[in-house]
Design a protein around this motif. Structure first.
Motif, PDB file in Angstrom:
ATOM      1  N   ILE A  70       0.867  -1.174   0.000  1.00  0.00           N
ATOM      2  CA  ILE A  70       0.000   0.000   0.000  1.00  0.00           C
ATOM      3  C   ILE A  70       0.903   1.223   0.000  1.00  0.00           C
ATOM      4  CG2 ILE A  70      -1.737   1.299   1.287  1.00  0.00           C
ATOM      5  CD1 ILE A  70      -2.618  -1.417   2.473  1.00  0.00           C
ATOM      6  N   GLY A  71       0.616   2.153  -0.887  1.00  0.00           N
ATOM      7  CA  GLY A  71       1.476   3.324  -1.003  1.00  0.00           C
ATOM      8  C   GLY A  71       0.719   4.616  -0.787  1.00  0.00           C
ATOM      9  N   GLY A  72       1.457   5.630  -0.428  1.00  0.00           N
ATOM     10  CA  GLY A  72       0.884   6.961  -0.262  1.00  0.00           C
ATOM     11  C   GLY A  72       1.868   7.999  -0.752  1.00  0.00           C
ATOM     12  N   ALA A  73       1.341   9.082  -1.289  1.00  0.00           N
ATOM     13  CA  ALA A  73       2.173  10.187  -1.734  1.00  0.00           C
ATOM     14  C   ALA A  73       1.487  11.484  -1.362  1.00  0.00           C
ATOM     15  CB  ALA A  73       2.401  10.127  -3.246  1.00  0.00           C
ATOM     16  N   SER A  74       2.300  12.527  -1.186  1.00  0.00           N
ATOM     17  CA  SER A  74       1.757  13.810  -0.791  1.00  0.00           C
ATOM     18  C   SER A  74       2.708  14.913  -1.205  1.00  0.00           C
ATOM     19  CB  SER A  74       1.566  13.820   0.732  1.00  0.00           C
ATOM     20  OG  SER A  74       0.991  15.020   1.157  1.00  0.00           O
ATOM     21  N   GLY A  75       2.160  16.072  -1.501  1.00  0.00           N
ATOM     22  CA  GLY A  75       2.986  17.222  -1.842  1.00  0.00           C
ATOM     23  C   GLY A  75       2.162  18.489  -1.926  1.00  0.00           C
ATOM     24  N   ASN A  76       2.831  19.609  -1.897  1.00  0.00           N
ATOM     25  CA  ASN A  76       2.194  20.920  -2.025  1.00  0.00           C
ATOM     26  C   ASN A  76       2.754  21.598  -3.256  1.00  0.00           C
ATOM     27  OD1 ASN A  76       0.760  20.755   0.498  1.00  0.00           O
ATOM     28  ND2 ASN A  76       2.726  21.073   1.501  1.00  0.00           N
ATOM     29  N   GLY A  77       1.911  22.388  -3.928  1.00  0.00           N
ATOM     30  CA  GLY A  77       2.360  23.021  -5.146  1.00  0.00           C
ATOM     31  C   GLY A  77       1.797  24.403  -5.354  1.00  0.00           C
ATOM     32  N   VAL A  78       2.286  25.030  -6.417  1.00  0.00           N
ATOM     33  CA  VAL A  78       1.871  26.374  -6.797  1.00  0.00           C
ATOM     34  C   VAL A  78       1.203  26.281  -8.166  1.00  0.00           C
ATOM     35  CG1 VAL A  78       2.636  28.746  -7.218  1.00  0.00           C
ATOM     36  CG2 VAL A  78       3.821  27.344  -5.513  1.00  0.00           C
ATOM     37  N   VAL A  79       0.088  26.984  -8.325  1.00  0.00           N
ATOM     38  CA  VAL A  79      -0.675  26.958  -9.566  1.00  0.00           C
ATOM     39  C   VAL A  79      -0.491  28.291 -10.289  1.00  0.00           C
ATOM     40  CG1 VAL A  79      -2.961  26.649 -10.603  1.00  0.00           C
ATOM     41  CG2 VAL A  79      -2.350  25.401  -8.507  1.00  0.00           C
ATOM     42  N   TYR A  80      -0.231  28.203 -11.599  1.00  0.00           N
ATOM     43  CA  TYR A  80       0.011  29.381 -12.423  1.00  0.00           C
ATOM     44  C   TYR A  80      -0.992  29.426 -13.569  1.00  0.00           C
ATOM     45  CZ  TYR A  80       4.543  29.316 -10.073  1.00  0.00           C
ATOM     46  OH  TYR A  80       5.541  29.306  -9.124  1.00  0.00           O
ATOM     47  N   LYS A  81      -1.416  30.633 -13.915  1.00  0.00           N
ATOM     48  CA  LYS A  81      -2.268  30.856 -15.083  1.00  0.00           C
ATOM     49  C   LYS A  81      -1.564  31.887 -15.945  1.00  0.00           C
ATOM     50  CE  LYS A  81      -6.921  32.186 -16.494  1.00  0.00           C
ATOM     51  NZ  LYS A  81      -8.292  32.492 -16.016  1.00  0.00           N
ATOM     52  N   ASN A  82      -1.312  31.542 -17.209  1.00  0.00           N
ATOM     53  CA  ASN A  82      -0.593  32.432 -18.123  1.00  0.00           C
ATOM     54  C   ASN A  82       0.709  32.947 -17.504  1.00  0.00           C
ATOM     55  OD1 ASN A  82      -2.632  32.191 -20.102  1.00  0.00           O
ATOM     56  ND2 ASN A  82      -3.852  33.721 -19.022  1.00  0.00           N
ATOM     57  N   GLY A  83       1.407  32.077 -16.779  1.00  0.00           N
ATOM     58  CA  GLY A  83       2.701  32.421 -16.194  1.00  0.00           C
ATOM     59  C   GLY A  83       2.660  33.153 -14.874  1.00  0.00           C
ATOM     60  N   SER A  84       1.465  33.522 -14.387  1.00  0.00           N
ATOM     61  CA  SER A  84       1.344  34.242 -13.111  1.00  0.00           C
ATOM     62  C   SER A  84       0.732  33.343 -12.042  1.00  0.00           C
ATOM     63  CB  SER A  84       0.451  35.472 -13.281  1.00  0.00           C
ATOM     64  OG  SER A  84       1.025  36.369 -14.197  1.00  0.00           O
ATOM     65  N   LYS A  85       1.271  33.437 -10.831  1.00  0.00           N
ATOM     66  CA  LYS A  85       0.773  32.629  -9.713  1.00  0.00           C
ATOM     67  C   LYS A  85      -0.667  33.034  -9.380  1.00  0.00           C
ATOM     68  CE  LYS A  85       2.493  33.542  -5.745  1.00  0.00           C
ATOM     69  NZ  LYS A  85       3.359  33.673  -4.590  1.00  0.00           N
ATOM     70  N   VAL A  86      -1.554  32.023  -9.312  1.00  0.00           N
ATOM     71  CA  VAL A  86      -2.956  32.283  -8.966  1.00  0.00           C
ATOM     72  C   VAL A  86      -3.409  31.529  -7.718  1.00  0.00           C
ATOM     73  CG1 VAL A  86      -3.673  32.911 -11.301  1.00  0.00           C
ATOM     74  CG2 VAL A  86      -3.784  30.507 -10.579  1.00  0.00           C
ATOM     75  N   GLY A  87      -2.610  30.547  -7.275  1.00  0.00           N
ATOM     76  CA  GLY A  87      -3.030  29.797  -6.096  1.00  0.00           C
ATOM     77  C   GLY A  87      -2.072  28.686  -5.735  1.00  0.00           C
ATOM     78  N   TYR A  88      -2.566  27.837  -4.829  1.00  0.00           N
ATOM     79  CA  TYR A  88      -1.783  26.726  -4.301  1.00  0.00           C
ATOM     80  C   TYR A  88      -2.632  25.460  -4.370  1.00  0.00           C
ATOM     81  CZ  TYR A  88       0.906  30.630  -2.593  1.00  0.00           C
ATOM     82  OH  TYR A  88       1.642  31.794  -2.534  1.00  0.00           O
ATOM     83  N   ALA A  89      -1.963  24.310  -4.355  1.00  0.00           N
ATOM     84  CA  ALA A  89      -2.681  23.041  -4.406  1.00  0.00           C
ATOM     85  C   ALA A  89      -1.995  22.011  -3.533  1.00  0.00           C
ATOM     86  CB  ALA A  89      -2.755  22.544  -5.850  1.00  0.00           C
ATOM     87  N   ASP A  90      -2.787  21.082  -3.041  1.00  0.00           N
ATOM     88  CA  ASP A  90      -2.300  19.952  -2.259  1.00  0.00           C
ATOM     89  C   ASP A  90      -2.546  18.684  -3.051  1.00  0.00           C
ATOM     90  OD1 ASP A  90      -1.821  21.650   0.010  1.00  0.00           O
ATOM     91  OD2 ASP A  90      -3.968  21.561   0.428  1.00  0.00           O
ATOM     92  N   LEU A  91      -1.566  17.806  -3.093  1.00  0.00           N
ATOM     93  CA  LEU A  91      -1.642  16.535  -3.809  1.00  0.00           C
ATOM     94  C   LEU A  91      -1.665  15.406  -2.786  1.00  0.00           C
ATOM     95  CD1 LEU A  91       0.715  15.408  -6.687  1.00  0.00           C
ATOM     96  CD2 LEU A  91       0.445  14.026  -4.655  1.00  0.00           C
ATOM     97  N   LYS A  92      -2.584  14.469  -2.962  1.00  0.00           N
ATOM     98  CA  LYS A  92      -2.656  13.269  -2.125  1.00  0.00           C
ATOM     99  C   LYS A  92      -2.852  12.068  -3.031  1.00  0.00           C
ATOM    100  CE  LYS A  92      -2.842  15.603   1.784  1.00  0.00           C
ATOM    101  NZ  LYS A  92      -1.734  16.493   1.752  1.00  0.00           N
ATOM    102  N   GLN A  93      -2.191  10.967  -2.695  1.00  0.00           N
ATOM    103  CA  GLN A  93      -2.331   9.741  -3.476  1.00  0.00           C
ATOM    104  C   GLN A  93      -2.294   8.556  -2.541  1.00  0.00           C
ATOM    105  OE1 GLN A  93       0.358   9.335  -6.816  1.00  0.00           O
ATOM    106  NE2 GLN A  93       0.380   7.121  -6.633  1.00  0.00           N
ATOM    107  N   LEU A  94      -3.151   7.591  -2.794  1.00  0.00           N
ATOM    108  CA  LEU A  94      -3.151   6.329  -2.073  1.00  0.00           C
ATOM    109  C   LEU A  94      -3.332   5.247  -3.123  1.00  0.00           C
ATOM    110  CD1 LEU A  94      -3.031   5.047   0.754  1.00  0.00           C
ATOM    111  CD2 LEU A  94      -5.517   5.147   0.799  1.00  0.00           C
TER     112      LEU A  94
END
Length: 177
Positions: A70-94
């Motif tokens: 059983i595996g799990g993954a996790s990370g945090n990221g930055v979201v860009y629109k047309n090259g400009s930062k617009v938000g953040y995201a969280d990644l989860k995987q099982l």
């Protein structure tokens, strides 16, 4: 006794996937994302055009994955629109499958169209277990495969992992405003 051990392993991996790596500040996360983008573009110039031609992209500079069946993954990221930062995201995987080990990698999701980016920004976005990612390897030139306006690229950073697994990723989006 064997079932208690299995339950403990499942609980531990679920906890690992839910906590995940975090950055102390959005500023640090943004700096890491920019550094990851630069590293990918320097090592794999064929990917650079995707940053310029996509409606948007999400960069997860430090995704951690661990597994023993059983595996799990996790990370945090930055979201860009047309090259400009617009938000953040969280990644989860099982996921479940024949797998063992741990690794760290950079993951970038490219959105070909604004509608694909808008869908991601609505929150609760999921990449199905059958979604494929282009794995960037040293000295190997590859192009991004887009499915439904979304292309995924990963670049290994550290660790070793062996096996085959089936699972999906789930993302939560948070606006920068």
């Amino acid at each position: 006794m064997k079932s208690i051990k299995s339950i403990f392993i499942l609980f531990s991996l679920t906890l690992l996937a839910s906590c995940g790596p975090t950055k102390n500040t959005e500023k640090e996360l943004s700096a890491d994302a920019q550094q990851a983008q630069t590293e990918v573009m320097n090592k794999h110039p064929q990917i650079a055009e995707n940053f310029a031609n996509s409606a948007g992209y999400a960069i997860f500079p430090n995704v951690g994955k661990g597994a023993y069946v059983i595996g799990g993954a996790s990370g945090n990221g930055v979201v860009y629109k047309n090259g400009s930062k617009v938000g953040y995201a969280d990644l989860k995987q099982l996921d479940v499958g024949l797998q063992a080990g741990g690794k760290a990698f950079i993951e970038i999701i490219f959105f070909q169209t604004e509608s694909a980016l808008d869908e991601f920004q609505q929150g609760g976005y999921e990449l199905a277990g059958n979604a494929s990612a282009v794995v960037l390897e040293e000295g190997v030139s590859k192009s991004v495969d887009f499915q439904n306006g979304v292309g995924v690229v990963t670049m290994p950073k550290a660790g070793a992992m062996a096996g085959v697994s089936v699972g999906g990723q789930r993302f939560e989006y948070h606006s920068a405003q």
